[in-house]
Each structure stands twice: as structure tokens, then as C-alpha cells.
Design a protein around this motif. Structure first.
Motif, PDB file in Angstrom:
ATOM      1  N   PHE A 290       0.840  -1.195   0.000  1.00  0.00           N
ATOM      2  CA  PHE A 290       0.000   0.000   0.000  1.00  0.00           C
ATOM      3  C   PHE A 290       0.876   1.246   0.000  1.00  0.00           C
ATOM      4  N   LEU A 291       0.283   2.357  -0.393  1.00  0.00           N
ATOM      5  CA  LEU A 291       0.971   3.648  -0.382  1.00  0.00           C
ATOM      6  C   LEU A 291       0.688   4.358   0.935  1.00  0.00           C
ATOM      7  N   TYR A 292       1.746   4.942   1.493  1.00  0.00           N
ATOM      8  CA  TYR A 292       1.682   5.745   2.725  1.00  0.00           C
ATOM      9  C   TYR A 292       2.202   7.114   2.319  1.00  0.00           C
ATOM     10  N   ALA A 293       1.372   8.162   2.448  1.00  0.00           N
ATOM     11  CA  ALA A 293       1.766   9.459   1.900  1.00  0.00           C
ATOM     12  C   ALA A 293       1.551  10.578   2.909  1.00  0.00           C
ATOM     13  N   MET A 294       2.582  11.452   3.020  1.00  0.00           N
ATOM     14  CA  MET A 294       2.535  12.612   3.898  1.00  0.00           C
ATOM     15  C   MET A 294       2.792  13.869   3.071  1.00  0.00           C
ATOM     16  N   PRO A 295       1.729  14.560   2.631  1.00  0.00           N
ATOM     17  CA  PRO A 295       1.939  15.800   1.871  1.00  0.00           C
ATOM     18  C   PRO A 295       2.343  16.956   2.792  1.00  0.00           C
ATOM     19  N   MET A 296       3.498  17.563   2.508  1.00  0.00           N
ATOM     20  CA  MET A 296       3.955  18.711   3.307  1.00  0.00           C
ATOM     21  C   MET A 296       3.332  20.018   2.792  1.00  0.00           C
ATOM     22  N   ASN A 297       3.269  20.124   1.490  1.00  0.00           N
ATOM     23  CA  ASN A 297       2.601  21.247   0.820  1.00  0.00           C
ATOM     24  C   ASN A 297       2.242  20.773  -0.587  1.00  0.00           C
ATOM     25  N   SER A 298       1.905  21.679  -1.457  1.00  0.00           N
ATOM     26  CA  SER A 298       1.434  21.279  -2.784  1.00  0.00           C
ATOM     27  C   SER A 298       2.532  20.713  -3.673  1.00  0.00           C
ATOM     28  N   THR A 299       3.807  20.924  -3.299  1.00  0.00           N
ATOM     29  CA  THR A 299       4.903  20.433  -4.145  1.00  0.00           C
ATOM     30  C   THR A 299       5.936  19.600  -3.382  1.00  0.00           C
ATOM     31  N   LYS A 300       5.739  19.400  -2.102  1.00  0.00           N
ATOM     32  CA  LYS A 300       6.672  18.598  -1.314  1.00  0.00           C
ATOM     33  C   LYS A 300       5.896  17.497  -0.607  1.00  0.00           C
ATOM     34  N   ILE A 301       6.394  16.256  -0.716  1.00  0.00           N
ATOM     35  CA  ILE A 301       5.636  15.140  -0.188  1.00  0.00           C
ATOM     36  C   ILE A 301       6.558  13.972   0.160  1.00  0.00           C
ATOM     37  N   PHE A 302       6.162  13.218   1.198  1.00  0.00           N
ATOM     38  CA  PHE A 302       6.845  11.971   1.524  1.00  0.00           C
ATOM     39  C   PHE A 302       5.955  10.829   1.060  1.00  0.00           C
ATOM     40  N   LEU A 303       6.500   9.936   0.225  1.00  0.00           N
ATOM     41  CA  LEU A 303       5.758   8.822  -0.352  1.00  0.00           C
ATOM     42  C   LEU A 303       6.478   7.519  -0.030  1.00  0.00           C
ATOM     43  N   GLU A 304       5.713   6.523   0.406  1.00  0.00           N
ATOM     44  CA  GLU A 304       6.344   5.271   0.795  1.00  0.00           C
ATOM     45  C   GLU A 304       5.482   4.090   0.368  1.00  0.00           C
ATOM     46  N   GLU A 305       6.099   3.150  -0.337  1.00  0.00           N
ATOM     47  CA  GLU A 305       5.437   1.898  -0.707  1.00  0.00           C
ATOM     48  C   GLU A 305       5.772   0.869   0.377  1.00  0.00           C
ATOM     49  N   THR A 306       4.731   0.266   0.955  1.00  0.00           N
ATOM     50  CA  THR A 306       4.920  -0.556   2.152  1.00  0.00           C
ATOM     51  C   THR A 306       4.319  -1.942   1.988  1.00  0.00           C
ATOM     52  N   SER A 307       5.098  -2.942   2.347  1.00  0.00           N
ATOM     53  CA  SER A 307       4.588  -4.298   2.519  1.00  0.00           C
ATOM     54  C   SER A 307       4.331  -4.472   4.004  1.00  0.00           C
ATOM     55  N   LEU A 308       3.063  -4.626   4.390  1.00  0.00           N
ATOM     56  CA  LEU A 308       2.692  -4.607   5.807  1.00  0.00           C
ATOM     57  C   LEU A 308       3.415  -5.691   6.598  1.00  0.00           C
ATOM     58  N   ILE A 309       3.343  -6.928   6.131  1.00  0.00           N
ATOM     59  CA  ILE A 309       4.072  -8.017   6.776  1.00  0.00           C
ATOM     60  C   ILE A 309       4.167  -9.188   5.802  1.00  0.00           C
ATOM     61  N   SER A 310       5.355  -9.752   5.695  1.00  0.00           N
ATOM     62  CA  SER A 310       5.551 -10.872   4.771  1.00  0.00           C
ATOM     63  C   SER A 310       6.685 -11.761   5.276  1.00  0.00           C
ATOM     64  N   LYS A 311       6.637 -13.014   4.855  1.00  0.00           N
ATOM     65  CA  LYS A 311       7.687 -13.995   5.131  1.00  0.00           C
ATOM     66  C   LYS A 311       7.956 -14.755   3.840  1.00  0.00           C
ATOM     67  N   PRO A 312       9.139 -14.662   3.263  1.00  0.00           N
ATOM     68  CA  PRO A 312      10.266 -13.789   3.596  1.00  0.00           C
ATOM     69  C   PRO A 312       9.955 -12.341   3.206  1.00  0.00           C
ATOM     70  N   PRO A 313      10.816 -11.393   3.578  1.00  0.00           N
ATOM     71  CA  PRO A 313      10.526  -9.993   3.285  1.00  0.00           C
ATOM     72  C   PRO A 313      10.575  -9.679   1.800  1.00  0.00           C
ATOM     73  N   VAL A 314       9.715  -8.757   1.370  1.00  0.00           N
ATOM     74  CA  VAL A 314       9.748  -8.228   0.001  1.00  0.00           C
ATOM     75  C   VAL A 314      11.012  -7.387  -0.146  1.00  0.00           C
ATOM     76  N   SER A 315      11.624  -7.404  -1.315  1.00  0.00           N
ATOM     77  CA  SER A 315      12.876  -6.664  -1.516  1.00  0.00           C
ATOM     78  C   SER A 315      12.618  -5.166  -1.670  1.00  0.00           C
ATOM     79  N   PHE A 316      13.601  -4.369  -1.283  1.00  0.00           N
ATOM     80  CA  PHE A 316      13.509  -2.917  -1.461  1.00  0.00           C
ATOM     81  C   PHE A 316      13.386  -2.555  -2.940  1.00  0.00           C
ATOM     82  N   GLU A 317      14.102  -3.268  -3.789  1.00  0.00           N
ATOM     83  CA  GLU A 317      14.072  -2.962  -5.224  1.00  0.00           C
ATOM     84  C   GLU A 317      12.672  -3.187  -5.792  1.00  0.00           C
ATOM     85  N   HIS A 318      12.022  -4.265  -5.341  1.00  0.00           N
ATOM     86  CA  HIS A 318      10.661  -4.530  -5.815  1.00  0.00           C
ATOM     87  C   HIS A 318       9.716  -3.406  -5.387  1.00  0.00           C
ATOM     88  N   LEU A 319       9.835  -2.962  -4.140  1.00  0.00           N
ATOM     89  CA  LEU A 319       8.981  -1.871  -3.653  1.00  0.00           C
ATOM     90  C   LEU A 319       9.279  -0.568  -4.397  1.00  0.00           C
TER      91      LEU A 319
END
Length: 503
Positions: A290-319
Motif C-alpha cells: 500500500f501507499l503511505y503518503a505525507m503531503p507537506m505542501n502542494s509540491t513537497k511530499i513523503f511517499l512510501e510503498e509498504t509491505s505490511l508483513i511478509s515472510k520472507p521480506p519483500v525486496s527494497f528494489e521490488h517496492l
């Protein structure tokens, strides 16, 4: 030249302060001697002042100033020379200056305990971003360390199901929060070593010895491992098989984005960006993100693709590839990336071996929420509670060779049962597909607000609360989820799950 003059002035000021402290120490010692003072707490205060004098005297010889990135200056770390000196015994040695370590060091120092902290990167910002509910931080008087704060929090389950949650959410200002805790610690006399720990040995029944990579020896009545998930000095029961929350994020300057700036996007399970071909569709279904997003203003934002929980872990490159596809689908043009985040959080697994000589706190004690990955607010809330227990143990003269009582406070029977309940949820979520996860979270967030919020906030403390939560969630799910939940309870939950809702 100006730098040398400033350094000379700083050293001169420290010398004067040290001299004053030495005179104060001598006066107190003289008075105590002639008045026959033999009070334990008075003796403790006298020793503490003596330590402070020695620390300042050493600082005259060695001081430095370090700055954070584009932020106000943080004072240099303190080095108190205690090499091969068992006469200098700290009450508590804290390894690690992350949120858990500094929160505990702050709480201990406020109770007038002698604390030493060891970390190789004391003056560097914390690596990960932390999002928290505003009401939790307000209850801890830490809301001034949040920026920004969003009055609304949104979850998107799919294209037709969305809910606005009635709770404000904030982003922890990592620099401000860390500096606030450091300032409290330093004003209370906490000693800092910017170094890594090589090993911990039990010198005598009264204290342990921390040996740093520079061969400094720090003698402590109690050692606390707050190094996070590295499992450096705390032993876990085997097999230790946690799930993993993995996230790849960027803080970016963009041309524009479609997210309301007064809303924090907690979860967005929509996956239209993964429907271009059969491989993407299959990957999206089998490994939900899922996407986790924190908009700071109209042009600045923190965006994160998250795997909530998995075994084995999903790779950073895949995300990362998924996030890029999502940005392309949303037509978000990234102008510059100010920060990349690589977050890997072990969730669940076995508990630490309770009663071992080194006490864990935070990730090293398995305190992360086994179903959500949350922990920041919990360690902030637990730190004063644990500090009080440590103070009581010290002043009652308990032997810290086993630290059994403190481990039992940290992981009481009630908290272990609560963890078993949460861990069942995490194990279940690690096995289901995207559509099942969507249905689960729709039922979850359609519960009464207090119930789902208590689950996220570690508030389901009684078996009755956990049982009612489970029943309410179960009846809101569809027939397919009911069947899969019952199957998981019978195959994996078993006795631990049953105990968690009846004991």
C-alpha cells in the motif's frame, strides 16, 4: 582564526565551570564529613556531584561541536574517562541512542540516576521517519515535536471503498525530538560515549562492564540494550521467525500531486498501476502493498510503498519499482529526491529470554506491534514506567545479576497474552492475498473508532476487550474471511490465541 578564538573561549568557560563544581564538591564533602551525614540518598547526590565535577574537568581538555543538517547546533557529546575504574559505577548503561534508548535515558536522568549512553552516531539524525497519532503525543507532552500535523487521516481500500478517520496524525520531527531528549539528558548529567560496544561482561555480582571498541570500560549496575532490531546483546528464544514489514520511501519535490494537503494517507491499497500485464497483476495479488503518503505542501511530499508483513521480506528494489509505477500512473513528476528511506522491521517471532543479564528495551526487547509495526509511541509511554521500576530496584538494593524483576515488568503475563493476540493477527495478514487484505481492513476500519484505535495503540489490555474486539471484527467480515480466520485460528493460533482471550 575566529574558530580558534571561539574554541579558546569555550575551553576557558568550561574550565571556570569545572573549578566552581570542584569547589562545590569539596564544600559538600567537608560538610558531610563534619556533620556525620550517612544518608543513602544524600551520599548518592554527593557522588553524582563528584561525577559532574570530573566530567567538566575532562571537558576542559576535550570538547567538540557537531551540527545537524541545516538545523541548530547540537552540543558535543560528553566523554567521562572511567577506563579500568570500577570505583566509578553508573546506575544504568544504555546502549543505543535511538528513540527507545534516549527516551529511557531521559526518564532515568529525570529520576536522578547516573546514566551513561553509548552509540557510534549520537549526533546524527534518526534514519527512519515516524508517524504517530496526535492524541498519543499530546498525552505524553510531546506534540511540540510533530511537524507537520494533519487534521484528517484517510484510508483507501479500493476504488469504491474509502474512509476518513476521525483522528489527527503527525510526523515526528526527528531532529527536534532527538535534540529535545539530548538536551534533557545533558542537563541532567547523562554521560555520552560516541563509540560502539564490543562486549558486555559480568565483572562481579554488583555490576556489569561495557567495553567499547576504543577499549573504554564502563561499569554499570544495569545494562540496557536499546540498539533496535540488530539483536546485538539480547538473546531470543529459538526458533525466532518473525515476519517483516518492509518499506521504500522518498521525500521529494514534485511538480504537483493529487493528495489534499490537510490529509495524511495512512493506507492506499488501490493497485491500478499494477494492471498493465499479467505478471504485475499476479505480483500485486500475491504480495499486497500500500501507499503511505505525507503531503507537506502542494509540491513537497513523503511517499512510501509498504509491505505490511511478509515472510520472507519483500525486496527494497521490488517496492521501489512499484512506487515508480504508482507515481507514473498518478502523473506525479519528481523534480528532486531529498531523502530515500529503506525500512525493515521484524514483527512477531519469539520473545526474548526473560531474566537474562542484559535488559532489552524497544526493538531489542520485541516491543514492536506484531500486526502493524508501530512502536514509537509505545516506547515513549513505557520509558517513564520502566525508569520508575529501575529506580525502585536500585534504592532497594536489589541484585541486578539476573534482572528477573525488570524483565517481568516489561513482559508481564498480561502483556504476553496481548502480544499473542496481536501476533495471531500479524501471522494471518502475512498469508492472505490483496483482495482478502482489502476486505479485512474494510471490516477493521468500519469497527467503532475506539476499538480499531485501541488495537493499534496497544490498548486491548484485558482478555475481555480482546475477545469482544475479535468477535466484532469476525462478524463484520464476509463468509470467505470468516472461514480463513477460523482455519488460521485452528492451525496456527491454537492454545496461545485461546489463552489471550480467556485468561
Amino acid at each position: 582564526m575566529a574558530f580558534l578564538q571561539a574554541s579558546y573561549s569555550l575551553s576557558a568557560e568550561l574550565y571556570i565551570n569545572a573549578k566552581k563544581e570542584r569547589m562545590k564538591t569539596q564544600a559538600i564533602a567537608f560538610l558531610a564529613y563534619h556533620k556525620g551525614i550517612n544518608c543513602r540518598r544524600c551520599s548518592f547526590r554527593s557522588k553524582r556531584i563528584s561525577m559532574r565535577h570530573n566530567f567538566l574537568w575532562k571537558m576542559c581538555m576535550k570538547s567538540s561541536v557537531s551540527t545537524e543538517e541545516c538545523r541548530e547546533t547540537i552540543e558535543s557529546t560528553s566523554h567521562f574517562s572511567a577506563r579500568n575504574s570500577p570505583e566509578t559505577v553508573f546506575d544504568v548503561g544504555v546502549i543505543g541512542c535511538g528513540p527507545a534508548g534516549l527516551a529511557l535515558a531521559t526518564a532515568l536522568s529525570e529520576r536522578k540516576l547516573r546514566v551513561v549512553c553509548v552509540d557510534p552516531q549520537i549526533c546524527k539524525p534518526w534514519k527512519n521517519n515516524y508517524g504517530v497519532w496526535l492524541d498519543q503525543m499530546e498525552s505524553l507532552n510531546l506534540s511540540d515535536c510533530l511537524y507537520p500535523v494533519w487534521s484528517k487521516t484517510r484510508v483507501h481500500i479500493d476504488n469504491s471503498r474509502s474512509r476518513l478517520l476521525p483522528f489527527a496524525y503527525g510526523r515526528v520531527d526527528r531532529v527536534k525530538m532527538k535534540q529535545k531528549l539530548l538536551n534533557i539528558c545533558k542537563n541532567s548529567g547523562v554521560v555520552f560515549y560516541e563509540d560502539s560496544v564490543e562486549n558486555i561482561t559480568q565483572e562481579q555480582s554488583q555490576y556489569s562492564c561495557i567495553t567499547t571498541s576504543q577499549k573504554e570500560k564502563l561499569f554499570c549496575r544495569l545494562v540496557v540494550d536499546a540498539t533496535g532490531h540488530s539483536k546485538g546483546f539480547v538473546e531470543f528464544h529459538t526458533p525466532h521467525e518473525p515476519g517483516f514489514q518492509v518499506a521504500y520511501g522518498i521525500e521529494a519535490e514534485v511538480a504537483q500531486h493529487p493528495f489534499p494537503i490537510d490529509e495524511m494517507l495512512l493506507m492506499d491499497f488501490r493497485d491500478c498501476h499494477m494492471t498493465g500485464n499479467m505478471e504485475d497483476k499476479s505480483q500485486s495479488s500475491m504480495f499486497p502493498t500500500f501507499l503511505y503518503a505525507m503531503p507537506m505542501n502542494s509540491t513537497k511530499i513523503f511517499l512510501e510503498e509498504t509491505s505490511l508483513i511478509s515472510k520472507p521480506p519483500v525486496s527494497f528494489e521490488h517496492l521501489k519499482q512499484r512506487l515508480l509505477k504508482r507515481l507514473d500512473f498518478l502523473q506525479i513528476e519528481v523534480k528532486s529526491v531529498m531523502e530515500e528511506e529503506f525500512c525493515l522491521i521484524p514483527m512477531g517471532g519469539s520473545l526474548p529470554v526473560l531474566g537474562q543479564n542484559v535488559l532489552g528495551f524497544g526493538g531489542s526487547a520485541g516491543m514492536v506491534h506484531p500486526a502493524t509495526g508501530y512502536m514509537f509511541s509505545r516506547v515513549m509511554e513505557m520509558a517513564p514506567f520502566l525508569a520508575k521500576k529501575i529506580e525502585n530496584s536500585i534504592f532497594h538494593g536489589e541484585n541486578f545479576s539476573l534482572t528477573v524483576s525488570l524483565w517481568n515488568e516489561l513482559w508481564s503475563c498480561e502483556r504476553i497474552l496481548q502480544r499473542h493476540f496481536f501476533q495471531f493477527g500479524g501471522e494471518y495478514l502475512s498469508k492472505i492475498s490483496l483482495n482478502e487484505m482489502r476486505d479485512f481492513f474494510w471490516a477493521f476500519f468500519m469497527l467503532p473508532d475506539k476499538e480499531w484505535k485501541d488495537f493499534l495503540d496497544f490498548r486491548l489490555t484485558s482478555s475481555r476487550e480482546r475477545l469482544l474486539f475479535g468477535l466484532h471484527l469476525f462478524w463484520r467480515t464476509n463468509a470467505a474471511l470468516k472461514f480463513s480466520l477460523v482455519k488460521e485460528a485452528m492451525l496456527s493460533g491454537r492454545l496461545k490465541l485461546l489463552k489471550s482471550v480467556i485468561l
